[in-house]
Design an enzyme around this catalytic site. Structure first.
Site, PDB file in Angstrom:
ATOM      1  N   LYS A 188       9.553 -24.660  33.426  1.00 50.36           N
ATOM      2  CA  LYS A 188       8.690 -23.925  32.506  1.00 50.36           C
ATOM      3  C   LYS A 188       8.196 -22.624  33.156  1.00 50.36           C
ATOM      4  O   LYS A 188       8.035 -22.574  34.370  1.00 50.36           O
ATOM      5  CB  LYS A 188       7.510 -24.849  32.222  1.00 50.36           C
ATOM      6  CG  LYS A 188       6.395 -24.326  31.391  1.00 50.36           C
ATOM      7  CD  LYS A 188       5.288 -25.389  31.421  1.00 50.36           C
ATOM      8  CE  LYS A 188       3.977 -24.863  30.907  1.00 50.36           C
ATOM      9  NZ  LYS A 188       3.409 -23.748  31.634  1.00 50.36           N
ATOM     10  N   LYS A 196       8.649 -21.727  39.914  1.00 51.86           N
ATOM     11  CA  LYS A 196      10.083 -21.644  40.242  1.00 51.86           C
ATOM     12  C   LYS A 196      10.351 -20.581  41.298  1.00 51.86           C
ATOM     13  O   LYS A 196      11.013 -20.839  42.295  1.00 51.86           O
ATOM     14  CB  LYS A 196      10.916 -21.260  39.010  1.00 51.86           C
ATOM     15  CG  LYS A 196      10.972 -22.276  37.914  1.00 51.86           C
ATOM     16  CD  LYS A 196      11.830 -21.774  36.766  1.00 51.86           C
ATOM     17  CE  LYS A 196      11.266 -20.552  36.062  1.00 51.86           C
ATOM     18  NZ  LYS A 196       9.979 -20.764  35.407  1.00 51.86           N
ATOM     19  N   LYS A 211      11.544 -11.764  33.424  1.00 50.86           N
ATOM     20  CA  LYS A 211      10.394 -11.234  34.160  1.00 50.86           C
ATOM     21  C   LYS A 211      10.846 -10.434  35.384  1.00 50.86           C
ATOM     22  O   LYS A 211      10.119  -9.575  35.881  1.00 50.86           O
ATOM     23  CB  LYS A 211       9.499 -12.397  34.611  1.00 50.86           C
ATOM     24  CG  LYS A 211       8.087 -12.297  34.109  1.00 50.86           C
ATOM     25  CD  LYS A 211       7.093 -13.320  34.698  1.00 50.86           C
ATOM     26  CE  LYS A 211       7.570 -14.693  35.074  1.00 50.86           C
ATOM     27  NZ  LYS A 211       6.585 -15.467  35.853  1.00 50.86           N
ATOM     28  N   ASP A 223      12.392 -22.824  29.686  1.00 50.55           N
ATOM     29  CA  ASP A 223      11.643 -23.354  28.545  1.00 50.55           C
ATOM     30  C   ASP A 223      12.599 -23.789  27.454  1.00 50.55           C
ATOM     31  O   ASP A 223      12.438 -24.827  26.833  1.00 50.55           O
ATOM     32  CB  ASP A 223      10.701 -22.292  27.984  1.00 50.55           C
ATOM     33  CG  ASP A 223       9.524 -22.067  28.900  1.00 50.55           C
ATOM     34  OD1 ASP A 223       9.592 -21.139  29.714  1.00 50.55           O
ATOM     35  OD2 ASP A 223       8.569 -22.850  28.815  1.00 50.55           O
TER      36      ASP A 223
HETATM   37  P1  ADP Z   1       7.598 -19.097  37.733  1.00 49.57           P
HETATM   38  O1  ADP Z   1       8.624 -18.427  38.572  1.00 49.57           O
HETATM   39  O2  ADP Z   1       7.948 -20.519  37.406  1.00 49.57           O
HETATM   40  O3  ADP Z   1       7.243 -18.337  36.487  1.00 49.57           O
HETATM   41  P2  ADP Z   1       5.837 -18.447  39.936  1.00 49.57           P
HETATM   42  O4  ADP Z   1       6.621 -18.941  41.098  1.00 49.57           O
HETATM   43  O5  ADP Z   1       5.825 -16.984  39.697  1.00 49.57           O
HETATM   44  O6  ADP Z   1       6.253 -19.208  38.589  1.00 49.57           O
HETATM   45  O7  ADP Z   1       4.371 -19.018  40.148  1.00 49.57           O
HETATM   46  C1  ADP Z   1       3.294 -18.747  39.258  1.00 49.57           C
HETATM   47  C2  ADP Z   1       2.004 -18.672  40.050  1.00 49.57           C
HETATM   48  O8  ADP Z   1       1.696 -19.955  40.607  1.00 49.57           O
HETATM   49  C3  ADP Z   1       2.084 -17.690  41.213  1.00 49.57           C
HETATM   50  O9  ADP Z   1       0.904 -16.950  41.269  1.00 49.57           O
HETATM   51  C4  ADP Z   1       2.231 -18.608  42.425  1.00 49.57           C
HETATM   52  O10 ADP Z   1       1.687 -18.063  43.597  1.00 49.57           O
HETATM   53  C5  ADP Z   1       1.477 -19.851  42.002  1.00 49.57           C
HETATM   54  N1  ADP Z   1       1.995 -21.063  42.683  1.00 49.57           N
HETATM   55  C6  ADP Z   1       3.192 -21.651  42.537  1.00 49.57           C
HETATM   56  N2  ADP Z   1       3.309 -22.746  43.305  1.00 49.57           N
HETATM   57  C7  ADP Z   1       2.129 -22.868  43.971  1.00 49.57           C
HETATM   58  C8  ADP Z   1       1.602 -23.814  44.936  1.00 49.57           C
HETATM   59  N3  ADP Z   1       2.311 -24.863  45.342  1.00 49.57           N
HETATM   60  N4  ADP Z   1       0.341 -23.603  45.392  1.00 49.57           N
HETATM   61  C9  ADP Z   1      -0.406 -22.551  44.964  1.00 49.57           C
HETATM   62  N5  ADP Z   1       0.034 -21.630  44.070  1.00 49.57           N
HETATM   63  C10 ADP Z   1       1.281 -21.794  43.566  1.00 49.57           C
HETATM   64 MG    MG Z   2       9.656 -16.686  38.179  1.00 47.58          MG
END
Ligand code: ADP
Ligand code: MG
Length: 291
Positions: free
Chosen positions: A13, A18, A44, A130
């Site tokens: 999601k 990710k 993104k 998603d």
């Molecule tokens: P996605 O790629 O799935 O859209 P992101 O990797 O960009 O998500 O993460 C979204 C937010 O959550 C970021 O700000 C990231 O730093 C935070 N985040 C993800 N995993 C963790 C974790 N294990 N602990 C703290 N923050 C996290």
């Molecule tokens: Mg991402």
């Protein structure tokens, strides 16, 4: 004949972690001596940010819009520890299929035999999951990925997205599609998050690859534009990402998951809801047990 390149896809999601997990995984794999490419497949286009000091890179689609023909070298950028960084990119908002970037980028690289030429060991696709439709399904449908992993927390919407992914994998697995490696449980820390995600994995006949705690170290590293492996290499959290990398490097056996029907998933969530409420009210002492 060259060696076999291990291709892995990470789905989940939006906002579930990710890119954070994938970038730390790439960084840890590169430390282990593997030649890694991280391939961002989210419109993104920020997948590889923390591998490049927080800087964005031009995407394959953007570059194609500017030039009619693109040399793969124009869209591959150097990241932490020599990791090759690519962002497929997305369409202009409101126009076209969001998965177009993946299809275009994968085809460009295939034609030019880019992976072979760079002598890669591992390619990791970071894919918005998603909806497993159009271009987003490509790494699964076309069997491009050897192994698919999902990043999921114990939140219902995240589990729901993973279950949808499992449906996609189950559907294409009979015709040469990719298979499921397992679940990467992220943001563990809230009460019973482990029990909930364990239960979901058992029901859908898959496994948990790693439990990744929610950690302030990750936040700090991200604010510095770095992975935790780079910014806090001796932290406990970096150790968790290295453990995940070791398991993924050694992983060979994936399988077909057993997704739940939407109504089954809803009922399952409802039972957990009742159980957690009963716990809070002191009616039971351990989750999953009914009174
Ligand atoms: P996605 O790629 O799935 O859209 P992101 O990797 O960009 O998500 O993460 C979204 C937010 O959550 C970021 O700000 C990231 O730093 C935070 N985040 C993800 N995993 C963790 C974790 N294990 N602990 C703290 N923050 C996290
Ligand atoms: Mg991402």
């Amino acid at each position: 004949m060259g060696k076999k390149i291990k291709q892995i896809a990470i789905y989940g999601k939006g906002g579930i972690g990710k890119s954070t997990t994938t970038s730390n995984l790439s960084a840890a794999l590169s430390e282990m001596g593997y030649k890694v490419m991280q391939f961002g497949c989210d419109p993104k286009s920020d997948s590889t940010n923390t591998l490049r000091g927080g800087r964005y890179i031009p995407t394959v689609l953007d570059t194609l819009r500017e030039k009619s023909s693109v040399n793969p070298r124009d869209v591959i950028f150097d990241g932490f520890n020599g990791i090759y960084c690519v962002e497929a990119g997305g369409p202009a908002p409101g126009v076209g299929c969001a998965g177009r970037g993946i299809i275009t980028a994968v085809e460009l690289f295939k034609q030019q035999r880019v992976f072979e030429e760079l002598d890669l060991d591992i390619v990791i696709y970071d894919v918005l999951g998603d909806v497993v439709c159009g271009g987003f399904a490509m790494p699964i449908r076309e069997g491009i990925a050897d192994h698919v992993f999902t990043v999921s927390s114990s939140d219902f919407m995240s589990v729901y997205a993973s279950n949808n992914l499992f449906k996609g994998i189950a559907k294409y697995s009979r015709s040469g599609g990719a298979l499921l490696g397992g679940v990467i449980a992220n943001s563990m820390g809230t009460p019973y998050s482990r029990e909930i995600i364990d239960d979901f994995a058992a029901l859908t006949k898959t496994r948990i690859m790693e439990y990744i705690p929610r950690s302030i170290t990750v936040t700090q590293s991200e604010l510095q534009g770095k992975t935790t492996i780079e910014a806090a290499p001796t932290s406990a959290q970096a150790g968790v990402y290295r453990s995940l990398a070791g398991k993924i490097a050694a992983h060979t056996e994936s399988g077909t998951p057993a997704p739940l029907e939407t109504t089954e998933l809803r009922e399952w969530a409802g039972k957990w809801g009742d159980s957690l409420l009963a716990l809070e009210q002191g009616k039971i002492t351990s989750p999953g047990l009914t009174i």
